[in-house]
Motif scaffolding. Structure first.
Motif, short mmCIF file in Angstrom:
data_model
loop_
_atom_site.label_atom_id
_atom_site.label_comp_id
_atom_site.label_asym_id
_atom_site.label_seq_id
_atom_site.Cartn_x
_atom_site.Cartn_y
_atom_site.Cartn_z
N MET A 65 0.83 -1.20 0.00
CA MET A 65 0.00 0.00 0.00
C MET A 65 0.87 1.26 0.00
N ALA A 66 1.91 1.26 0.84
CA ALA A 66 2.78 2.43 0.95
C ALA A 66 3.51 2.70 -0.36
N ALA A 67 3.82 1.64 -1.11
CA ALA A 67 4.50 1.81 -2.39
C ALA A 67 3.53 2.26 -3.48
N THR A 170 -9.98 -0.62 1.13
CA THR A 170 -8.99 0.46 1.05
C THR A 170 -7.58 -0.07 0.76
N ILE A 171 -7.39 -1.38 0.77
CA ILE A 171 -6.07 -1.94 0.47
C ILE A 171 -5.65 -1.57 -0.95
N ASP A 172 -6.59 -1.65 -1.90
CA ASP A 172 -6.22 -1.36 -3.29
C ASP A 172 -7.26 -0.51 -4.03
N GLY A 288 4.25 6.06 1.92
CA GLY A 288 3.48 6.62 0.83
C GLY A 288 4.36 7.43 -0.11
N LYS A 289 4.00 7.44 -1.37
CA LYS A 289 4.74 8.25 -2.34
C LYS A 289 4.50 9.73 -2.03
#
Length: 317
Positions: A65-67, A170-172, A288-289
């Motif tokens: 998720m963070a990526a 919310t995962i993807d 997160g980006k």
């Protein structure tokens, strides 16, 4: 035990602490938690504020998720996971409330919550919007009928099942991508009345006054006595003002529609600046980006709109 929580990273930690001050003033018997989606030293946080780091949550493939998400998408994507984590940590909790970091309380909200309802949602609007070139009903439909900046639930089998369903999505499916039916965590709130029949929508004009309300509701001041359409002001949300919000920053110009709201925002900005100076955190969030999206954003959107007009004209021929 009643819990109020928010979710933030270093970008909006100062806002979360401003919220904490207002919670401790107006809901002193409630426990306040900050859900932190970042890696920061916590020794500078006030002792009265409890912290739950994202590392304590059982989020499947959080690294993925963070990526995949920008940091402003990851924060709302983590909100239902923090709710589940807090309920697991505190099985004695009888009422759980989420407030976004840009919210501040002006009064207690206990009187809004009747004992027969299991969940309380905040509508973006309670009546068709007055005409404005900045915000219209269609944009509200795109964003979602309920404001994800505030909601309350009473733990039960139904509400826990709804949280689990919401969290898995919310995962993807929590990108800010309106064209593909996603708007961070918010659009999933549209389904809550299906999951939880004993649900109430809070239409009190003094609750959650922000850019969503300035066209239809009149905020007035008599000294320090603030009222909205004759009802006491209970809470404010400064989403989109002074801090990037994927939905409400597009409508920041609405702040000038109400001079009292504008003055309260300037006062709020001074509080947030003081909090930032006390924290001295800088740099990019750990998860997160990162997108430095606020500078020149409206100019870029204006150029894109002009280019779209040109291509539409060309397509006609």
């Amino acid at each position: 035990m009643n819990i109020i929580y928010t979710v933030c990273n270093r970008t909006n930690l100062a806002h979360a602490l401003a919220l904490a001050d207002s919670v401790l003033q107006h809901q002193p018997d409630d426990v306040f938690y900050i859900g932190l989606v970042d890696s920061l030293p916590t020794d500078k946080l006030p002792e009265r504020v409890k912290l739950i780091p994202v590392s304590e949550l059982a989020i499947p493939d959080f690294n993925g998720m963070a990526a995949d998400y920008y940091d402003f998408e990851l924060l709302p994507a983590a909100r239902p996971w923090f709710a589940l984590g807090l309920l697991q940590k505190h099985p004695e909790c009888v009422r759980l409330t989420f407030l976004s970091p840009t919210v501040i309380l002006k009064k207690s909200f206990d009187s809004l919550l009747d004992p027969d309802s299991e969940m309380f949602l905040t509508p973006n609007i309670s009546a068709p919007l007055k005409q404005s070139p900045i915000l219209d009903d269609k944009r509200i439909l795109n964003a979602g009928m309920f404001h994800s900046g505030s909601w309350t639930l009473r733990p039960s089998e139904k509400t826990t099942a709804a949280l689990e369903w919401w969290a898995k999505r919310t995962i993807d499916r929590a990108h800010f991508d309106l064209c593909n039916g996603m708007n961070t965590d918010q659009l999933w709130l549209n389904y809550m009345p299906v999951w939880i029949p004993a649900l109430k929508t809070l239409h009190n004009p003094g609750w959650h006054y922000g850019l969503n309300a300035v066209l239809n509701k009149n905020l007035t001041a008599n000294g320090n006595d603030y009222k909205v359409d004759g009802q006491p002001l209970i809470s404010l949300d400064f989403a989109g003002l002074g801090h990037f919000d994927p939905i409400w920053s597009d409508h920041a110009a609405l702040v000038t529609e109400n001079k009292v709201f504008q003055a309260l925002f300037m006062e709020y900005q001074r509080i947030v600046i003081r909090k930032k100076q006390e924290l001295e955190f800088s740099g990019e969030p750990a998860f997160g980006k990162y997108a430095d999206i606020l500078p020149n954003r409206l100019m870029r959107k204006g150029i894109a709109a002009k280019l779209k007009e040109l291509t539409t004209y060309i397509d006609q021929f």
